[in-house]
Design an enzyme around this catalytic site. Structure first.
Site, PDB file in Angstrom:
ATOM      1  N   ASP A   1       0.689  -1.283  -0.022  1.00  0.00           N
ATOM      2  CA  ASP A   1      -0.074   0.001  -0.061  1.00  0.00           C
ATOM      3  C   ASP A   1       0.859   1.197   0.062  1.00  0.00           C
ATOM      4  O   ASP A   1       1.957   1.424   0.571  1.00  0.00           O
ATOM      5  CB  ASP A   1      -0.941   0.020   1.259  1.00  0.00           C
TER       6      ASP A   1
ATOM      7  N   TRP B   1       2.948   7.974  -2.344  1.00  0.00           N
ATOM      8  CA  TRP B   1       4.369   8.233  -2.863  1.00  0.00           C
ATOM      9  C   TRP B   1       4.345   9.101  -4.018  1.00  0.00           C
ATOM     10  O   TRP B   1       5.205   9.967  -4.188  1.00  0.00           O
ATOM     11  CB  TRP B   1       4.808   6.756  -3.340  1.00  0.00           C
TER      12      TRP B   1
ATOM     13  N   HIS C   1       3.092   3.419  -9.200  1.00  0.00           N
ATOM     14  CA  HIS C   1       2.623   2.042  -9.496  1.00  0.00           C
ATOM     15  C   HIS C   1       3.922   1.249 -10.026  1.00  0.00           C
ATOM     16  O   HIS C   1       4.283   0.280  -9.727  1.00  0.00           O
ATOM     17  CB  HIS C   1       1.518   1.571 -10.222  1.00  0.00           C
TER      18      HIS C   1
ATOM     19  N   LEU D   1      10.597 -21.129  -4.371  1.00  0.00           N
ATOM     20  CA  LEU D   1       9.352 -19.932  -3.774  1.00  0.00           C
ATOM     21  C   LEU D   1       7.888 -20.200  -4.513  1.00  0.00           C
ATOM     22  O   LEU D   1       8.066 -20.014  -5.613  1.00  0.00           O
ATOM     23  CB  LEU D   1       9.861 -18.677  -3.754  1.00  0.00           C
TER      24      LEU D   1
ATOM     25  N   LEU E   1      -6.900  -5.002   7.409  1.00  0.00           N
ATOM     26  CA  LEU E   1      -6.711  -6.189   6.610  1.00  0.00           C
ATOM     27  C   LEU E   1      -7.343  -5.972   5.103  1.00  0.00           C
ATOM     28  O   LEU E   1      -6.954  -6.607   4.211  1.00  0.00           O
ATOM     29  CB  LEU E   1      -7.202  -7.512   7.282  1.00  0.00           C
TER      30      LEU E   1
ATOM     31  N   GLU F   1       0.910 -13.355  12.473  1.00  0.00           N
ATOM     32  CA  GLU F   1       1.258 -12.043  13.320  1.00  0.00           C
ATOM     33  C   GLU F   1       1.070 -10.732  12.152  1.00  0.00           C
ATOM     34  O   GLU F   1       1.389 -10.791  11.095  1.00  0.00           O
ATOM     35  CB  GLU F   1       2.888 -12.023  13.561  1.00  0.00           C
TER      36      GLU F   1
END
Ligand code: FPP
Length: 257
Positions: free
Chosen positions: A35, A40, A52, A146, A210, A222
């Site tokens: 976010d 920015w 972006h 990953l 969230l 967490e």
């Protein structure tokens, strides 16, 4: 609590002196709400598209850091269902950026052993882009280092409703018994079904919500809120997030050992 970079210096001091600091297992799954691209850009008086674009660069730094730290699953919230309310121009810019990344930057991730998985409703980006996304998933399906879940046109409530529908349909077809539905079965019916729940959910930009992201999967995550705009997110920030996590004590409702 929202953390800024100076808090992290304090936390790393704590983690290097606390004997319990090493009792925590490293996180397997990190999820990020990226976010602050708009803020920015506005702070610099440049077009949102540049925010972006720089957000895309930060995304790559985040993936590199996850690879470097041996994280197995990384979930990035790139476009929410609510983001469809943005202007046609901004949506087009984001769509072009995604296409640019797929066409010009994705091979490098493939070579690094990244498996791409899309969660959400990528069909809404149109047939052409959706087909490219599916091809990238297919091309990388055997990569092991990953798993990168990219959440595109994603909403957690819609995901949960989708899982409920799938399960009901299986029960109706006789492929599943109602009494066999439990939390594990429900988790498996979600789009992240084959991944462990996220250990950490990070949100940048100082917001602490969230926003309809991984609502089921975040039950024991967490939560780490950073006072850093996403385009400024660095590999050092990622390392600091892991350090903060490592000195927290997760009890999952039980008592400390
Ligand atoms: C939130 O910033 C960010 C997004 C809505 C898009 C996330 C996009 C990227 C990280 C760039 C890479 C994109 C793709 C699709 C590969 P915001 O615009 O909501 O920021 P603001 O809250 O400050 O306005």
């Amino acid at each position: 609590m929202i953390l800024n970079r100076s808090d992290f210096r304090t936390l790393s001091d704590i983690s290097s002196t606390s004997p319990e600091a090493s009792s925590q297992q490293p996180p397997r799954h990190v999820a990020v709400i990226m976010d602050g691209n708009g803020r920015w850009a506005r702070a610099r008086g440049v077009p949102i598209a540049q925010g972006h674009y720089e957000g895309g660069e930060a995304l790559q730094r985040c993936v590199s850091a996850a690879l470097e730290h041996g994280v197995e699953y990384l979930t990035l919230y790139a476009f929410s269902l609510e983001n469809w309310r943005r202007s046609g121009e901004e949506i087009e810019e984001l769509t072009s950026l995604l296409q640019f990344y797929l066409r010009h930057r994705f091979d490098a991730l493939d070579r690094e052993g990244v498996r791409l998985r899309i969660i959400g409703e990528p069909e809404r980006f149109g047939e052409e882009l959706c087909a490219e996304l599916r091809q990238a998933e297919e091309k990388t399906r055997n990569n092991k280092r990953l798993t990168l879940f990219l959440a595109l046109s994603y909403g957690a409530r819609a995901e949960i409703v989708g899982a409920a529908r799938d399960l009901v349909s299986k029960v109706q077809q006789g492929a599943l018994r109602l009494e066999d539905i439990n939390e594990d079965v429900f988790s498996s019916a979600l789009q992240t079904g084959d991944a462990p729940d996220p250990d950490i959910i990070v949100r940048t930009s100082g917001e602490s919500r969230l926003s309809n992201f991984l609502l089921w999967q975040s039950a024991y995550a967490e939560l780490i809120f950073l006072d850093v705009l996403w385009p400024d997110f660095s590999e050092a920030d990622f390392a600091a997030v892991l350090k903060d996590y490592m000195q927290r004590h997760r009890r999952f409702g039980g008592r400390p050992a």
